[in-house]
Design an enzyme around this catalytic site. Structure first.
Site, PDB file in Angstrom:
ATOM      1  N   GLY A  99       0.800  -1.228   0.000  1.00 54.02           N
ATOM      2  CA  GLY A  99       0.000   0.000   0.000  1.00 54.02           C
ATOM      3  C   GLY A  99       0.829   1.272   0.000  1.00 54.02           C
ATOM      4  N   TYR A 100       0.147   2.375   0.285  1.00 55.61           N
ATOM      5  CA  TYR A 100       0.710   3.726   0.145  1.00 55.61           C
ATOM      6  C   TYR A 100       1.267   3.851  -1.279  1.00 55.61           C
ATOM      7  CZ  TYR A 100       1.578   8.210   2.184  1.00 55.61           C
ATOM      8  OH  TYR A 100       1.495   9.542   2.481  1.00 55.61           O
TER       9      TYR A 100
ATOM     10  N   HIS B  16       4.121   1.266  -8.081  1.00 60.05           N
ATOM     11  CA  HIS B  16       3.058   0.266  -7.960  1.00 60.05           C
ATOM     12  C   HIS B  16       2.123   0.325  -9.172  1.00 60.05           C
ATOM     13  CE1 HIS B  16       3.836   1.128  -3.526  1.00 60.05           C
ATOM     14  NE2 HIS B  16       4.027  -0.176  -3.600  1.00 60.05           N
TER      15      HIS B  16
ATOM     16  N   GLN C  98       7.746  -9.443   7.776  1.00 57.66           N
ATOM     17  CA  GLN C  98       8.931  -9.109   6.978  1.00 57.66           C
ATOM     18  C   GLN C  98       9.655  -7.884   7.500  1.00 57.66           C
ATOM     19  OE1 GLN C  98       6.476  -8.504   3.333  1.00 57.66           O
ATOM     20  NE2 GLN C  98       7.900  -6.849   2.889  1.00 57.66           N
TER      21      GLN C  98
ATOM     22  N   GLY D  11       8.404  -5.602  -8.971  1.00 61.75           N
ATOM     23  CA  GLY D  11       9.252  -4.521  -9.442  1.00 61.75           C
ATOM     24  C   GLY D  11      10.733  -4.862  -9.360  1.00 61.75           C
TER      25      GLY D  11
ATOM     26  N   LYS E   9      12.867  -2.740  -8.773  1.00 63.04           N
ATOM     27  CA  LYS E   9      13.374  -1.909  -7.671  1.00 63.04           C
ATOM     28  C   LYS E   9      13.832  -2.794  -6.500  1.00 63.04           C
ATOM     29  CE  LYS E   9      12.904   1.445  -4.344  1.00 63.04           C
ATOM     30  NZ  LYS E   9      12.338   0.667  -3.276  1.00 63.04           N
ATOM     31  N   ASP E  10      13.035  -3.846  -6.224  1.00 64.33           N
ATOM     32  CA  ASP E  10      13.383  -4.805  -5.169  1.00 64.33           C
ATOM     33  C   ASP E  10      13.946  -6.050  -5.855  1.00 64.33           C
ATOM     34  OD1 ASP E  10      12.083  -3.496  -2.626  1.00 64.33           O
ATOM     35  OD2 ASP E  10      10.658  -3.268  -4.254  1.00 64.33           O
TER      36      ASP E  10
ATOM     37  N   SER F  92       7.480   3.883  -1.169  1.00 66.06           N
ATOM     38  CA  SER F  92       6.561   4.348  -0.122  1.00 66.06           C
ATOM     39  C   SER F  92       7.358   5.040   0.981  1.00 66.06           C
ATOM     40  CB  SER F  92       5.787   3.164   0.458  1.00 66.06           C
ATOM     41  OG  SER F  92       5.137   2.469  -0.582  1.00 66.06           O
ATOM     42  N   ARG F  93       8.597   4.595   1.165  1.00 62.22           N
ATOM     43  CA  ARG F  93       9.417   5.171   2.249  1.00 62.22           C
ATOM     44  C   ARG F  93       9.885   6.597   1.939  1.00 62.22           C
ATOM     45  NH1 ARG F  93      10.807  -0.362   3.071  1.00 62.22           N
ATOM     46  NH2 ARG F  93      10.469  -0.894   5.263  1.00 62.22           N
TER      47      ARG F  93
HETATM   48  P1  AMP Z   1       5.851  -2.699  -1.707  1.00 61.29           P
HETATM   49  O1  AMP Z   1       4.494  -2.061  -1.547  1.00 61.29           O
HETATM   50  O2  AMP Z   1       6.979  -1.803  -1.350  1.00 61.29           O
HETATM   51  O3  AMP Z   1       5.912  -4.055  -1.040  1.00 61.29           O
HETATM   52  O4  AMP Z   1       6.041  -2.981  -3.259  1.00 61.29           O
HETATM   53  C1  AMP Z   1       5.084  -3.725  -3.985  1.00 61.29           C
HETATM   54  C2  AMP Z   1       5.631  -4.013  -5.347  1.00 61.29           C
HETATM   55  O5  AMP Z   1       5.892  -2.778  -6.026  1.00 61.29           O
HETATM   56  C3  AMP Z   1       6.961  -4.779  -5.338  1.00 61.29           C
HETATM   57  O6  AMP Z   1       6.942  -5.746  -6.389  1.00 61.29           O
HETATM   58  C4  AMP Z   1       7.976  -3.697  -5.597  1.00 61.29           C
HETATM   59  O7  AMP Z   1       9.156  -4.178  -6.205  1.00 61.29           O
HETATM   60  C5  AMP Z   1       7.210  -2.794  -6.544  1.00 61.29           C
HETATM   61  N1  AMP Z   1       7.793  -1.451  -6.565  1.00 61.29           N
HETATM   62  C6  AMP Z   1       8.051  -0.654  -5.503  1.00 61.29           C
HETATM   63  N2  AMP Z   1       8.632   0.499  -5.915  1.00 61.29           N
HETATM   64  C7  AMP Z   1       8.744   0.411  -7.267  1.00 61.29           C
HETATM   65  C8  AMP Z   1       9.264   1.282  -8.283  1.00 61.29           C
HETATM   66  N3  AMP Z   1       9.788   2.459  -7.989  1.00 61.29           N
HETATM   67  N4  AMP Z   1       9.222   0.859  -9.565  1.00 61.29           N
HETATM   68  C9  AMP Z   1       8.692  -0.365  -9.879  1.00 61.29           C
HETATM   69  N5  AMP Z   1       8.182  -1.215  -8.959  1.00 61.29           N
HETATM   70  C10 AMP Z   1       8.205  -0.833  -7.679  1.00 61.29           C
END
Ligand code: AMP
Length: 303
Positions: free
Chosen positions: A31-32, A37, A61, A147, A149-150, A186-187
């Site tokens: 979220g956020y 996303h 996690q 993503g 990104k991770d 989100s951070r």
């Molecule tokens: P999170 O909400 O941080 O757990 O991220 C959910 C999904 O969004 C994960 O697959 C992340 O890798 C992806 N994600 C987060 N930030 C980005 C970004 N800047 N570009 C592409 N995917 C992202």
């Protein structure tokens, strides 16, 4: 858009769609929501008939209680964004339903989780793999979107899917970035005042490493030094790790001979940010070395 809280109801909705010949696309999130996303959601919309997005801030996690407590949340705002993207189902299970009091099972992906973020965040990837396995079992998607990104998370999930024979295709989506190059996260919402500008040091460091590779530098230790110098030049930033590794195995390399993952974790004030880039020495076509499947390799290739 339908919002579902109940695990059984989610499974039922997904099964009904698949019984009707629909491909189910799934985007797990905490979220956020931001443009990163939404890039995943748009791919899911393009590639599947029923798009399911989950929002679940997964407590298992988080290696630090304060990080979990201060994790930004705004499901109402997220709901409006997802509605605008034409998402079919928003799945928001409760912590109690996902983790009953006597919950006692975990998914551990060995090796890959011992390095990079895994080395600095004990239990993090066990929490990620376990919750993603649970979500896959509930949603039973045909395809799921993650993503770049991770990057380590993506590699870990791919390995888990292969090892445990989940019948889901994993699609990697390139990192979405703000106008100044900082990866959406989100951070980022936690960055205060000058910290947001300071956060640019991550992408600057990656850019310097990429240019060095382009100029012919092959020694990983020198590339790490260059990135470290860039981070150290930013007074509000402190590098947690800088790694040059194999994008498939995440093992550190000493000499860059093909596509290499440059991964960083940097504290900016009290906020931990990560970013990465796959760099490829000029002339090292990954077709020849069979790495076409490496996520991000093509897009980040140095010309
Ligand atoms: P999170 O909400 O941080 O757990 O991220 C959910 C999904 O969004 C994960 O697959 C992340 O890798 C992806 N994600 C987060 N930030 C980005 C970004 N800047 N570009 C592409 N995917 C992202």
């Amino acid at each position: 858009m339908r919002r579902i809280w109940e695990i059984g109801e989610m499974r039922e909705a997904s099964r009904r769609a698949r019984a009707g010949g629909k491909a189910v696309g799934f985007v797990p999130t905490m979220g956020y929501l931001h443009e990163g996303h939404l890039a995943l959601v748009r791919q899911a919309r393009r590639r599947s008939d029923l798009v399911v997005v989950s929002i679940f801030v997964n407590p298992t996690q988080f290696d630090r209680k304060d990080d979990l407590q201060s994790y930004p949340r705004d499901v109402e705002r997220d709901r409006v964004l997802l509605e605008g993207e034409g998402v079919d189902v928003l799945f928001t299970p409760t912590v109690e339903s996902m983790y009953p009091a006597d919950f006692s099972t975990a998914v551990e992906v060995g090796g890959l989780t011992a390095v990079l973020c895994g080395a600095h965040r004990p239990g993090h990837f066990r929490g990620v793999a376990t919750v993603v396995a649970k979500l896959f079992n509930i949603v039973e998607p045909d395809v799921a979107f993650f993503g770049e990104k991770d990057f380590q998370q993506l590699v870990v999930i791919r390995r888990m899917v292969r090892d445990l024979n989940f019948g889901v295709e994993i699609v990697a989506v390139p990192t979405a970035r703000e106008a100044d190059g900082v990866a959406f996260s989100s951070r980022n919402a936690r960055l205060r005042g000058k910290e947001r500008v300071a956060a640019r040091c991550l992408v600057r460091a990656l850019g310097r490493v990429e240019r060095a590779v382009c100029r012919g530098e092959r020694q990983a230790s020198e590339l790490v030094r260059i990135a470290g110098e860039e981070i150290a030049a930013e007074p509000l930033a402190r590098a947690e790790y800088i790694s040059v590794c194999d994008p498939g195995t995440l093992e550190e390399v000493s000499v860059v001979e093909g596509p290499a993952l440059v991964a960083l974790a940097v504290w900016v004030g009290n906020t931990r940010l990560i970013d990465n880039r796959v760099v490829t020495p000029p002339g090292e076509g990954f077709e020849e070395i069979g790495l076409r499947a490496v996520p991000g390799a093509e897009r980040s290739k140095v010309q």
